[in-house]
Scaffold this motif. Sequence first.
Motif, short mmCIF file in Angstrom:
data_model
loop_
_atom_site.label_atom_id
_atom_site.label_comp_id
_atom_site.label_asym_id
_atom_site.label_seq_id
_atom_site.Cartn_x
_atom_site.Cartn_y
_atom_site.Cartn_z
N LYS A 48 0.62 -1.23 -0.13
CA LYS A 48 -0.12 0.10 0.08
C LYS A 48 0.96 1.33 0.06
O LYS A 48 0.50 2.08 -0.75
CB LYS A 48 -0.92 0.01 1.34
CG LYS A 48 -1.76 -1.34 1.04
CD LYS A 48 -2.76 -0.98 2.50
CE LYS A 48 -2.14 -1.30 3.87
NZ LYS A 48 -1.31 -2.48 4.43
N THR A 49 1.75 1.27 1.11
CA THR A 49 2.77 2.40 1.09
C THR A 49 3.42 2.66 -0.16
O THR A 49 3.58 4.10 -0.90
CB THR A 49 3.65 2.43 2.07
OG1 THR A 49 3.04 2.30 3.31
CG2 THR A 49 4.74 3.52 2.35
N THR A 50 3.81 1.50 -0.84
CA THR A 50 4.70 1.53 -1.90
C THR A 50 3.89 2.20 -3.29
O THR A 50 4.22 2.76 -3.96
CB THR A 50 5.22 0.04 -2.41
OG1 THR A 50 5.96 -0.41 -1.40
CG2 THR A 50 6.26 0.07 -3.57
N PHE A 90 2.56 11.12 5.00
CA PHE A 90 3.20 9.94 5.34
C PHE A 90 2.86 9.03 6.46
O PHE A 90 2.19 9.50 7.31
CB PHE A 90 4.62 10.20 5.47
CG PHE A 90 5.31 10.79 4.42
CD1 PHE A 90 6.34 10.08 3.49
CD2 PHE A 90 5.08 12.03 4.02
CE1 PHE A 90 6.92 10.49 2.57
CE2 PHE A 90 5.94 12.67 2.83
CZ PHE A 90 6.85 11.74 2.12
N GLN A 91 3.05 7.69 6.12
CA GLN A 91 2.68 6.71 7.11
C GLN A 91 3.27 7.20 8.52
O GLN A 91 2.59 7.08 9.61
CB GLN A 91 3.04 5.10 6.85
CG GLN A 91 2.57 4.40 7.66
CD GLN A 91 2.72 3.07 7.33
OE1 GLN A 91 3.00 2.87 6.16
NE2 GLN A 91 2.47 1.80 8.08
N ILE A 92 4.65 7.28 8.55
CA ILE A 92 5.29 7.72 9.92
C ILE A 92 5.20 9.10 9.81
O ILE A 92 5.66 9.86 8.83
CB ILE A 92 6.92 7.23 9.90
CG1 ILE A 92 6.99 5.72 9.67
CG2 ILE A 92 7.43 7.98 11.12
CD1 ILE A 92 8.39 5.23 9.19
N LEU A 174 -3.47 9.68 1.67
CA LEU A 174 -3.26 9.70 3.05
C LEU A 174 -2.66 8.38 3.73
O LEU A 174 -3.71 7.29 3.52
CB LEU A 174 -4.47 10.23 3.84
CG LEU A 174 -5.09 11.58 3.43
CD1 LEU A 174 -6.42 11.65 4.10
CD2 LEU A 174 -4.08 12.73 3.66
N ASP A 175 -1.71 8.31 4.24
CA ASP A 175 -1.27 7.04 4.56
C ASP A 175 -1.37 6.61 6.13
O ASP A 175 -0.81 7.17 6.80
CB ASP A 175 0.33 6.78 4.14
CG ASP A 175 0.70 5.24 4.15
OD1 ASP A 175 -0.04 4.58 4.52
OD2 ASP A 175 1.93 5.07 3.58
N GLU A 176 -2.39 5.92 6.43
CA GLU A 176 -2.73 5.53 7.64
C GLU A 176 -2.77 6.82 8.65
O GLU A 176 -1.86 7.12 9.57
CB GLU A 176 -1.86 4.64 8.40
CG GLU A 176 -1.59 3.25 7.53
CD GLU A 176 -1.15 2.21 8.11
OE1 GLU A 176 -0.98 2.23 9.35
OE2 GLU A 176 -0.89 1.14 7.79
N PRO A 177 -3.72 7.82 8.24
CA PRO A 177 -3.72 9.00 9.12
C PRO A 177 -4.38 9.04 10.29
O PRO A 177 -4.04 9.99 11.19
CB PRO A 177 -4.45 9.95 8.14
CG PRO A 177 -5.51 8.84 7.53
CD PRO A 177 -4.73 8.00 7.37
MG LIG Z 1 2.52 1.01 4.77
#
Ligand SMILES: [Mg+2]
Lengths: 253, 286, 367
Positions: A48-50, A90-92, A174-177
């Motif tokens: 997903k992040t990729t 970003f996720q982080i 939005l990555d895991e907001p």
């Molecule tokens: Mg991820």
Amino acid sequence: MSGDMIGGFLKIRNLRKSFGGNQVINDFSLDVTERRLQCLVGPNGAGKTTTIDLISGRQKPDSGHIWLRGDDITGLGEHEIARRGVGRKFQIPAVLKGLSVRENLEVAFSRETSALRNMFRLRAPGCDEKLAEVARTVRLTGRLDTEAGLLSHGETQWLEIGMVLMQDPEILLLDEPVAGMTENEIELTVEILNRLKKTHTIILVEHDMNFVRKIADIVTVLHMGALLAQGSLEDIEKDERVRAVYLGTEDAH
Amino acid sequence: MANALILGISIASIFLVAAIGLTIIYGTAGVINMAHGEFIMLGAYATYAMQTYFGLPYFLCIPCAFVIVGAIGFVIEKLLIQYLYHRPLDTLLATWGVSLVLIQGTRLTFGSDPKYIQMPGFLSSNIELGGVSLAAFRIFVILAALALIALVWFVFYKTDFGIKVRAVTQNREMAAAFGINSKQVYSFTFAFGAGLAGVAGALFGVLNIVLPTMGTGYVVQAFLIVVTGGGALMGSAIASIATGEMQSIFAMLLNDSFARFLIFILIVVFLRFRPQGLISAGGSRR
Amino acid sequence: MLDNPYHNKTLQWLAYAAVFLLIGIVPLLTDDDFLLNQLATYGVYGLLAVSISLCWGSGGILNLGQGIAFGLGAYGMAMTMQMQSQAPGTIPPFMANNALETLPIFWEPFWNTGLGIALALLVPTLFYLIFGGLMFVARVSGPFFAIMTLAILSALATVFVALQPYTNGVNGISPPTGLVIAGTKIDPYSSTAYWLVFALLLICTFTAKLLTQSRFGLVVRALKDDPERVRFLGYNVAVYETLVYALSGLMAAAAGASFAVLTQYVSPAQFEVGFSISAVIWAAIGGRGSLLWAMLGAFTVQGAQSYAGDAFLNTWILILGFSFILVVRFLPGGFAGLAELLLGRLASLRGGRREEFGQAPAKGAAK
Ligand SMILES: [Mg+2]
Ligand SMILES: Nc1ncnc2c1ncn2[C@@H]1O[C@H](COP(=O)(O)OP(=O)(O)O)[C@@H](O)[C@H]1O
């Protein structure tokens, strides 16, 4: 090459990406419709992040194409993609820790990106109004002069969402907001997102099905770098393959 | 041309000997040690002192230089470097301060007049090699470069300490879980790298005269080797050979200064296209 | 928490104004031309420190080779002055001594004073644009960039020494007369020269200060924190980095050119690694994060060095080395960091007292 673009806002075709022999994205295709909130779900390591990285230009695909409003944006630089209206969280959580919350929001207000023109500009027109509005939305009005590195985890997430809002992109990635947010904070995010999706296109990565239920227009399930299923949440929840993949890993937690 | 190639090998061996300690310190601990040249200088002075004051034969001075400079490196790591691991730019600056202090301290101790190291008679002859007459000592440096590579390889791949070092550089948390004291490992790595610089000093003190400022020229050169090589031992070896040969060939066609200039420009262009260097040591560089 | 006066923009401008007022009135207080010349030289060093701070303090780009621009600027100016003293058709004596018969082509433009000065400023700037562009597009940053600047610097030094017939090698160029602008000669030992350097320092420092407060400066400060994140906001980070680096180069070139005017001399010593690092040391001890403090750092260190005198030079360098280590280890912000800390303490002390008197500001108002 973009003749069949009608209706498609973001179009991804046959995307592939591998890291040192590890095929992470495997022939992935996706269509995103304007003013929809599309949730990207899938077990950890599904890619997903990729996928977000590939859309936003952080990674270059090995093959395949990405079109935004009919323009091929494959392989463009991060800043070029951002200028075309792609905003990313970003996720982080990635905020500028040494700057104040206000400065973080100000720098994210990036209508003018030209270095030369910005030299002769002490303030960006319209920035203050937008900043006040965004700060209210993400509840950071009282924290504007705090150094961003001193914020709590939830506040940091908020700030980064605020930065994406300041950027005012057409499509938000939005990555895991809501990771690490409290129940209340999540509720608030749901409110914002439901308001935002009336005017913006959103791709949102999330694990938590309860959260997805409250916001998603369409759900896309990614598994081992390929599209497993797509549809409304009810359809997805009925899907046997998704159950096999998803429930299998959910149980493991 | 053959002359240039053989001379190039000799230059390459000097580059490599100068860079090997830095490769270890940078490649494993990620420390930008600007005092590296001064560690080399200290190695030369240690050799000189051992020879002059204790009458030690040259070959015994070399391990002494290793131990003395290694010990100095260890102390500097304990007093200063260990507090700066997360601030690379500040490490660079602080070690620059260290180099100032070391140069000045040496000047105040030994004076600014040049010192000379005596080498064993059989190394002062010239040897015919493929039509080139090469000082025997330069051959000795080539052999020493090979021996140092073998030593480093042995230490890193065949000893307990080497396993620990590699564990710490690959994954600090995991290594800690296995009871490896990463602080201690970094200290000894730094000391080991410093010791190797000491050996380089013992060799270079013979090639050149011994002066407090003799180290300043080496650090930039050594860093270019390390950066071009990517921080790995093999990378440094290849980079040394490549730049050594180029230096020799360009110097034949132009002159020494332009050869140096040209190589620096080529390295800049090379890094433009391969910022991670020849062989990426990974980890320490984003 | 109360405002730290150190961060108050109005107070900052006031501090700048006060310091410049102080150094501006010096020529009114003394007639000693030698002292004025020496102080003007400190001004040049101050400008060099400001140029380092602009790049390093705001953008986090550490440049260990600022002598590149300083030296090129100084050479350009010295060449201009040399040609001013030259009768048409003649060549500088050192060239004749090196068996040159005609003026090398790249010396020709220096017949023209305006063009010569322009080249003194633009050649280094262009050099920085090209070199910086190459490095920043490749995303070389941090310590690696610092080392590459060092490498280029030492390469340049070798070339200037090697080009003996064209640059007079290690001996350098010492133009026989001072710079003549619009018919007036600028005596290096005069209040005119002092004012000139003062004006330059003033303009550069205030421009740099304005620049750091512009949108450009904001982006530069942001990319110091996390260049990756800034790219995703739509800014071309490499362009910002290259420009701030080149601007700092332009300032260093101006400093170098003034240096040549003041000393009527230039040599490859300006390309020495030690000199460039000294400039970094001034900025570090004064405070890399503040243009003004970096400048004061240059004044302090250089002033103390000449006060220590040649007899104590060895001990002085030892002391300098140690203080530099101590500053980096314990006080990365330099004097500026100390000032920030003390002013912050003072403010909270006062705030604390006010609270005792029951005048604590309302919760919401406190920042
Ligand atoms: Mg991820
Ligand atoms: N830069 C990278 N280098 C090597 N492997 C990577 C890189 N980025 C991601 N991966 C690998 O790709 C896979 C998918 O990662 P990711 O996209 O982060 O998954 P998700 O976000 O769905 O959890 C993982 O196995 C991860 O280890």
